[in-house]
Scaffold this motif. Structure first.
Motif, PDB file in Angstrom:
ATOM      1  N   GLN A 168       3.076   6.563  -5.260  1.00 36.40           N
ATOM      2  CA  GLN A 168       2.605   6.818  -6.598  1.00 36.40           C
ATOM      3  C   GLN A 168       1.722   8.045  -6.582  1.00 36.40           C
ATOM      4  OE1 GLN A 168       0.780   3.276  -7.994  1.00 36.40           O
ATOM      5  NE2 GLN A 168       2.867   2.609  -8.662  1.00 36.40           N
ATOM      6  N   LEU A 169       0.904   8.136  -5.757  1.00 35.93           N
ATOM      7  CA  LEU A 169       0.051   9.439  -5.609  1.00 35.93           C
ATOM      8  C   LEU A 169       0.311  10.578  -5.240  1.00 35.93           C
ATOM      9  CD1 LEU A 169      -3.374   7.431  -4.895  1.00 35.93           C
ATOM     10  CD2 LEU A 169      -2.472   8.036  -6.961  1.00 35.93           C
ATOM     11  N   ALA A 170       1.546  10.488  -4.467  1.00 35.63           N
ATOM     12  CA  ALA A 170       2.144  11.573  -3.636  1.00 35.63           C
ATOM     13  C   ALA A 170       2.449  13.057  -4.535  1.00 35.63           C
ATOM     14  CB  ALA A 170       3.229  11.331  -2.895  1.00 35.63           C
TER      15      ALA A 170
ATOM     16  N   MET B  15       0.846  -1.250   0.017  1.00 41.21           N
ATOM     17  CA  MET B  15      -0.021  -0.017   0.160  1.00 41.21           C
ATOM     18  C   MET B  15       0.860   1.135  -0.233  1.00 41.21           C
ATOM     19  SD  MET B  15      -3.203   0.915   2.410  1.00 41.21           S
ATOM     20  CE  MET B  15      -3.357   2.416   3.011  1.00 41.21           C
ATOM     21  N   LEU B  16       1.862   1.223   0.614  1.00 39.38           N
ATOM     22  CA  LEU B  16       2.850   2.423   0.778  1.00 39.38           C
ATOM     23  C   LEU B  16       3.339   2.792  -0.780  1.00 39.38           C
ATOM     24  CD1 LEU B  16       4.251   4.240   2.291  1.00 39.38           C
ATOM     25  CD2 LEU B  16       5.900   2.823   2.885  1.00 39.38           C
ATOM     26  N   ASN B  17       3.519   1.691  -1.439  1.00 40.21           N
ATOM     27  CA  ASN B  17       3.821   2.002  -2.888  1.00 40.21           C
ATOM     28  C   ASN B  17       2.834   2.634  -3.765  1.00 40.21           C
ATOM     29  OD1 ASN B  17       5.563   1.607  -5.426  1.00 40.21           O
ATOM     30  ND2 ASN B  17       4.205   0.031  -5.875  1.00 40.21           N
ATOM     31  N   ARG B  18       1.558   2.791  -3.418  1.00 40.07           N
ATOM     32  CA  ARG B  18       0.423   3.334  -4.015  1.00 40.07           C
ATOM     33  C   ARG B  18       0.350   4.831  -3.417  1.00 40.07           C
ATOM     34  NH1 ARG B  18      -1.886   4.584  -8.470  1.00 40.07           N
ATOM     35  NH2 ARG B  18      -4.032   4.996  -8.274  1.00 40.07           N
TER      36      ARG B  18
ATOM     37  N   ARG C 162       0.885  14.348  -6.945  1.00 44.51           N
ATOM     38  CA  ARG C 162      -0.357  15.056  -7.481  1.00 44.51           C
ATOM     39  C   ARG C 162      -0.588  16.277  -6.326  1.00 44.51           C
ATOM     40  NH1 ARG C 162      -4.412   9.894  -9.577  1.00 44.51           N
ATOM     41  NH2 ARG C 162      -2.997   9.108 -10.769  1.00 44.51           N
ATOM     42  N   GLN C 163      -1.186  17.340  -7.227  1.00 42.48           N
ATOM     43  CA  GLN C 163      -1.603  18.423  -6.688  1.00 42.48           C
ATOM     44  C   GLN C 163      -2.927  18.217  -5.824  1.00 42.48           C
ATOM     45  OE1 GLN C 163       0.300  21.328  -6.298  1.00 42.48           O
ATOM     46  NE2 GLN C 163       1.861  20.131  -7.385  1.00 42.48           N
ATOM     47  N   GLU C 164      -3.121  18.943  -4.684  1.00 41.83           N
ATOM     48  CA  GLU C 164      -4.363  18.821  -3.897  1.00 41.83           C
ATOM     49  C   GLU C 164      -5.625  19.291  -4.869  1.00 41.83           C
ATOM     50  OE1 GLU C 164      -6.555  20.668   0.002  1.00 41.83           O
ATOM     51  OE2 GLU C 164      -4.201  20.650  -0.050  1.00 41.83           O
ATOM     52  N   GLY C 165      -6.656  18.252  -4.865  1.00 40.03           N
ATOM     53  CA  GLY C 165      -7.751  18.513  -5.620  1.00 40.03           C
ATOM     54  C   GLY C 165      -7.675  17.974  -7.109  1.00 40.03           C
TER      55      GLY C 165
END
Length: 118
Positions: free
Chosen positions: A7-9, A1-4, A11-14
């Protein structure tokens, strides 16, 4: 899960993906009534106002989503109408829960409720 999460970290908020679907964030009508009037969502006054609203303007989802605010104001008063307006506009303060405690929502502050009473 930490990998996912990693991966998403980036991205900008919203961020909304191009294939993302629209959604609505709704709150149960008794909670809107309670938060808008500064009373308990499970109290007797809230239950009475809820029953009154369901009989007059229409069903709960219609009240929360589409019935004109003026009709809601006539049936439930200015506090609930303002709370529903804020809910529709996404102006909801959410306080998350923790350790088995439910989170809380806030639509009107006690100061705003006092000023609307005048």
């Amino acid at each position: 899960m930490l990998n996912r999460v990693e991966q998403l970290a980036d991205r900008q908020e919203g961020f909304v993906p191009p294939t993302g679907r629209p959604f609505e964030s709704l709150v149960p009508l008794p909670e809107v009534i309670g938060s808008s009037m500064g009373i308990s969502a499970t109290g007797k006054k809230t239950a009475e106002k809820y029953k009154q609203m369901i009989q007059a303007p229409g069903p709960e989802f219609a009240i929360l989503r589409e019935i004109p605010l003026e009709d809601i104001r006539k049936a439930a008063g200015p506090f609930v109408a303002e709370g529903i307006r804020r809910l529709r506009d996404g102006q909801v303060e959410r306080k998350p829960g923790f350790d088995g405690k439910y989170g809380k929502i806030s639509l009107l502050t006690p100061e705003e409720i006092s000023s609307l009473k005048r």
